[in-house]
Design a protein around this motif. Structure first.
Motif, PDB file in Angstrom:
ATOM      1  N   LEU A 148      30.910  12.388  55.676  1.00 51.89           N
ATOM      2  CA  LEU A 148      29.545  12.278  56.792  1.00 51.89           C
ATOM      3  C   LEU A 148      29.306  13.580  56.914  1.00 51.89           C
ATOM      4  O   LEU A 148      27.660  13.466  56.729  1.00 51.89           O
ATOM      5  N   THR A 190      28.229  13.286  64.455  1.00 48.07           N
ATOM      6  CA  THR A 190      27.555  12.748  62.386  1.00 48.07           C
ATOM      7  C   THR A 190      27.158  11.446  62.875  1.00 48.07           C
ATOM      8  O   THR A 190      25.811  11.612  61.232  1.00 48.07           O
ATOM      9  N   GLU A 191      27.735  10.980  62.809  1.00 45.90           N
ATOM     10  CA  GLU A 191      26.927   9.208  62.956  1.00 45.90           C
ATOM     11  C   GLU A 191      25.388   9.334  63.769  1.00 45.90           C
ATOM     12  O   GLU A 191      24.792   8.741  63.278  1.00 45.90           O
TER      13      GLU A 191
END
Length: 207
Positions: A124, A71-72
């Motif tokens: 996130l 996700t980052e």
């Protein structure tokens, strides 16, 4: 690493791979089944993980960290908004972290560290979802919780070998993405559809 440390690292990787396979197939399986599948002695396993609970906590912690990493990476993509969101969806499907959720949720006591990782992962997921909605590429009536359950539905697809399962998961992910996108897309689906023989074969055990 020294020879002994390198061997310990290899054993740990074998144990975790085996544990994932064993417990996603049967959450109630004994820890001895993991040692057998990994090809290591039960004492070697217990030196690293003193209980089944500790092993399950490690598996889920690793899954959450992988979810966070994927996700980052998608959030760091400042290119076309839909492609960044689509990369997130594909990355999570490939990481297959939701297979752990489906099989292991409620089977062990989460630690405080797992709680912190879960909060981070949820934050996130919400961030990348809101970014896609604000960019006008994701339909606004879909929530982050909807996406979470879509991931679980796709993770439940298991047909044939690992390669065929991956192919089918991406086929249905593409179908889902086309319904999520604004405006709706209609693309050729990857991979052939499942055949009747593939579906019926699930009911027959090899003799």
């Amino acid at each position: 690493m020294s020879g002994r440390k390198a061997q310990a690292a290899r054993n740990d990787e074998l144990i975790l791979q085996a544990a994932r396979a064993v417990f996603t197939a049967d959450p109630g399986a004994p820890i001895a089944a993991v040692a057998e599948k990994a090809g290591v002695g039960i004492s070697a396993l217990y030196r690293r993980y003193p209980s089944k609970e500790a092993l399950l906590q490690k598996l889920c912690g690793d899954g959450l960290e992988l979810y966070i990493e994927v996700t980052e990476r998608a959030l760091a993509d400042d290119g076309e908004p839909w492609e960044a969101f689509a990369g997130y969806l594909r990355g999570i499907v490939d990481a297959d972290t939701n297979s752990l959720t489906i099989k292991l949720a409620g089977t062990f006591q989460p630690t405080e560290e797992l709680g912190r990782l879960a909060v981070r992962a949820g934050s996130l997921a919400t961030e990348i979802h809101h970014r896609a909605v604000q960019a006008g590429v994701l339909r606004p009536d879909v929530t982050p919780a909807d996406i979470a359950l879509l991931f679980e539905q796709i993770a439940s697809i298991k047909l044939g070998d690992e390669e065929r399962t991956t192919q089918l998961r991406h086929r249905y992910l593409t179908l889902v993405m086309d319904s999520l996108r604004v405006p709706p897309a209609h693309r050729e689906l990857p991979g052939p559809p499942p055949e009747d023989g593939e579906l019926s074969a699930r009911w027959w055990q090899p003799s």
